[in-house]
Design an enzyme around this catalytic site. Structure first.
Site, PDB file in Angstrom:
ATOM      1  N   GLN A 126       0.852  -1.187   0.000  1.00 30.42           N
ATOM      2  CA  GLN A 126       0.000   0.000   0.000  1.00 30.42           C
ATOM      3  C   GLN A 126       0.888   1.237   0.000  1.00 30.42           C
ATOM      4  O   GLN A 126       1.645   1.454   0.949  1.00 30.42           O
ATOM      5  CB  GLN A 126      -0.857  -0.042   1.271  1.00 30.42           C
ATOM      6  CG  GLN A 126      -1.806   1.108   1.468  1.00 30.42           C
ATOM      7  CD  GLN A 126      -2.564   0.964   2.797  1.00 30.42           C
ATOM      8  OE1 GLN A 126      -2.065   0.321   3.723  1.00 30.42           O
ATOM      9  NE2 GLN A 126      -3.732   1.534   2.885  1.00 30.42           N
ATOM     10  N   GLY A 127       0.791   2.062  -1.026  1.00 24.88           N
ATOM     11  CA  GLY A 127       1.612   3.267  -1.130  1.00 24.88           C
ATOM     12  C   GLY A 127       0.763   4.509  -0.936  1.00 24.88           C
ATOM     13  O   GLY A 127       0.385   5.164  -1.906  1.00 24.88           O
ATOM     14  N   SER A 129       1.001   6.597   2.571  1.00 32.22           N
ATOM     15  CA  SER A 129       1.643   7.569   3.463  1.00 32.22           C
ATOM     16  C   SER A 129       2.843   8.205   2.770  1.00 32.22           C
ATOM     17  O   SER A 129       3.547   7.568   1.977  1.00 32.22           O
ATOM     18  CB  SER A 129       2.119   6.884   4.740  1.00 32.22           C
ATOM     19  OG  SER A 129       1.042   6.260   5.387  1.00 32.22           O
ATOM     20  N   SER A 161       4.219  -1.413   4.101  1.00 32.87           N
ATOM     21  CA  SER A 161       4.478  -2.722   4.734  1.00 32.87           C
ATOM     22  C   SER A 161       4.807  -3.746   3.653  1.00 32.87           C
ATOM     23  O   SER A 161       4.066  -3.877   2.670  1.00 32.87           O
ATOM     24  CB  SER A 161       3.237  -3.198   5.489  1.00 32.87           C
ATOM     25  OG  SER A 161       2.920  -2.319   6.519  1.00 32.87           O
ATOM     26  N   GLU A 244      -9.804  -1.944   5.662  1.00 34.65           N
ATOM     27  CA  GLU A 244      -8.641  -2.027   6.545  1.00 34.65           C
ATOM     28  C   GLU A 244      -9.068  -1.868   8.006  1.00 34.65           C
ATOM     29  O   GLU A 244      -8.534  -2.520   8.893  1.00 34.65           O
ATOM     30  CB  GLU A 244      -7.669  -0.901   6.157  1.00 34.65           C
ATOM     31  CG  GLU A 244      -6.314  -0.990   6.790  1.00 34.65           C
ATOM     32  CD  GLU A 244      -5.333   0.022   6.198  1.00 34.65           C
ATOM     33  OE1 GLU A 244      -5.771   0.923   5.451  1.00 34.65           O
ATOM     34  OE2 GLU A 244      -4.129  -0.090   6.488  1.00 34.65           O
ATOM     35  N   ASN A 372      -5.539   5.917  16.061  1.00 33.71           N
ATOM     36  CA  ASN A 372      -6.791   5.875  16.832  1.00 33.71           C
ATOM     37  C   ASN A 372      -7.293   7.270  17.188  1.00 33.71           C
ATOM     38  O   ASN A 372      -8.500   7.457  17.376  1.00 33.71           O
ATOM     39  CB  ASN A 372      -6.601   5.000  18.072  1.00 33.71           C
ATOM     40  CG  ASN A 372      -6.592   3.527  17.700  1.00 33.71           C
ATOM     41  OD1 ASN A 372      -6.561   3.178  16.509  1.00 33.71           O
ATOM     42  ND2 ASN A 372      -6.631   2.655  18.686  1.00 33.71           N
ATOM     43  N   GLU A 373      -6.379   8.261  17.239  1.00 31.69           N
ATOM     44  CA  GLU A 373      -6.861   9.637  17.479  1.00 31.69           C
ATOM     45  C   GLU A 373      -7.749  10.059  16.293  1.00 31.69           C
ATOM     46  O   GLU A 373      -8.828  10.624  16.476  1.00 31.69           O
ATOM     47  CB  GLU A 373      -5.680  10.619  17.615  1.00 31.69           C
ATOM     48  CG  GLU A 373      -4.886  10.479  18.904  1.00 31.69           C
ATOM     49  CD  GLU A 373      -3.893   9.321  18.878  1.00 31.69           C
ATOM     50  OE1 GLU A 373      -3.650   8.734  17.800  1.00 31.69           O
ATOM     51  OE2 GLU A 373      -3.356   8.985  19.954  1.00 31.69           O
TER      52      GLU A 373
END
Ligand code: FAD
Length: 389
Positions: A126-127, A129, A161, A244, A372-373
């Protein structure tokens, strides 16, 4: 209301169990999938699953699946974790990209990409970020410029990843710099061996190098490797993010199986733990909470699955889901380390060493798939209807 599984579902469970019992490699016999050696060992395991159509049970048969429903998929997951089968090296493809391809892909794209994904011959990363855009995904700067027959990509992605080993990458790029941030994005499917792609591994906390930065320098991508419409990248990406954070990536079986092992661990160490009113009681309480959280996730998931079968589309509640599974994972592993005591940090081999590995990985759960924020912001604004400020 019918709370039991049907005879056909029980038969499916038995068939899955028999296959897994006969084929699953011994726990710990494969190297980590974040190493070059382990990545290939896990790919070989994907091949074993694929040969008997167990790699993607819920997909249509034409792409290598069994076309079973969501409940059967959950049953398969329970059996998979029960058997302590290897981690899924194809997870980014089969759990994240595939549902998005099935929703937004052209028939040609589905036929081209799904079968090799199911077989593990093409593994995806997955590209999304970038160094300056993680939580603020709409702030990405990598760009796509129109050229004859396709697009030229330039920019940098990070934290991909298993990007160090994957054959393909699904990436978000800014295709219209003039448009509003969310409107100017497009979703691309890119081979990592394309001319102009440079993959640089990033060492992790444990020294393994599955993570990668990916640099794009004038990389040509043809039009038929755009997923969804030009400028629709945000909408397509949010479908992937839903998988996800929601049911696909982290099924409850992962946590119920770990919390059962945690209870076993407690029972095996109980006599060394002191009085029920002292440390033993504190740890037992921690374990009970972690176990209850896994069970709650399992029951909630069956409830969601029933609604999905009736046509419900999972929306922002996938963010609440993600907070729950990631925090449950931390709770399970914290309880295990409390049980094992300081010695847990020096156990190098065998099944007990997995608790420390699992603990280190669980710490990343509240970060990956969107922190999670950020998920709490989504829950506040989109589930509870609270104001942004
Ligand atoms: C194990 C792991 C695997 C990953 N795999 C991939 C992958 O395969 N592909 C990929 O593209 N990325 C991947 N990532 C990256 C991941 O998506 C990002 O790390 C994540 O989205 C956070 O972005 P960031 O690291 O840039 O942190 P930042 O966005 O800089 O955030 C830093 C801190 O600020 C907080 N914060 C930021 N904005 C807000 C806000 N508006 N409100 C409240 N708090 C806020 C965050 O919650 C966080 O605590 C992975 C990360 C991990 C840990």
């Amino acid at each position: 209301m019918e709370l039991a599984f049907s005879p056909a579902q029980e038969a499916f469970r038995h068939e899955a169990r028999a296959f897994l019992e006969a084929h699953v490699p011994a726990v710990g016999s494969l190297a980590s999938l974040d190493t070059a050696e382990g990545f290939e060992q896990h790919r070989a395991w994907e091949q074993v699953l694929f040969e008997e159509r167990w790699s993607v049970v819920s997909w249509p048969e034409e792409y290598g699946g069994r076309d079973v429903g969501i409940l059967e998929w959950l049953i398969f997951e329970e059996e998979y974790y029960r058997a302590r089968a290897p981690k899924r090296v194809s997870q980014n493809g089969i759990f994240l990209l595939a549902p998005t391809l099935l929703e937004f892909g052209t028939p040609e794209q589905r036929s081209r990409f799904l079968p090799p994904m199911a077989a593990g011959t093409e593994i995806w990363c997955q590209g999304w970020s970038e160094p300056d855009a993680g939580s603020d995904l709409a702030g990405i700067r990598s760009r796509a410029e129109r050229v004859d027959g396709g697009w030229k990509l330039n920019g940098q992605k990070t934290w991909a990843s298993r990007g160090a080993f994957a054959e393909w990458c699904f990436g978000l790029f800014r295709s219209d710099p003039e448009a509003e941030r969310h409107a100017g994005l497009t979703y691309f499917l890119i081979p990592t061996n394309a001319e102009g792609v440079t993959v640089r591994p990033i060492p992790q906390i444990d020294g393994e190098t599955g993570f990668a930065e990916i640099f794009f320098d004038e990389v040509f991508v043809p039009d038929d490797q755009v997923l969804g419409g030009i400028g629709d990248g945000w909408k397509v990406a949010m479908a992937t993010a839903g998988s996800e954070r929601g049911l696909s990536l982290r099924s409850p079986a992962r946590y119920t199986e770990a919390s059962l092992r945690l209870v076993d661990l407690y029972e095996s160490l109980e006599q060394d733990l002191g009085s029920a009113a002292g440390p033993r009681g504190v740890i037992a309480d921690q374990i009970a909470k972690a176990y209850a959280a896994s069970e709650a996730y399992r029951l909630h998931t069956y409830w969601t699955a029933t609604k999905v079968r009736e046509g419900h589309v999972v929306g922002p509640e996938s963010s609440a889901n993600k907070i729950w599974w990631s925090e449950t994972d931390v709770a399970i592993h914290e309880a295990a380390l409390a049980l094992l005591g300081e010695g847990a940090e020096v156990i190098q081999d065998g099944e007990l060493a997995e608790w420390l590995d699992g603990y280190l990985f669980s710490l990343s759960g509240p970060i990956y798939a969107g922190t999670n924020e950020i998920q709490r912001n989504v829950v506040a604004e989109r589930m509870l209807g609270l104001p942004r400020k």
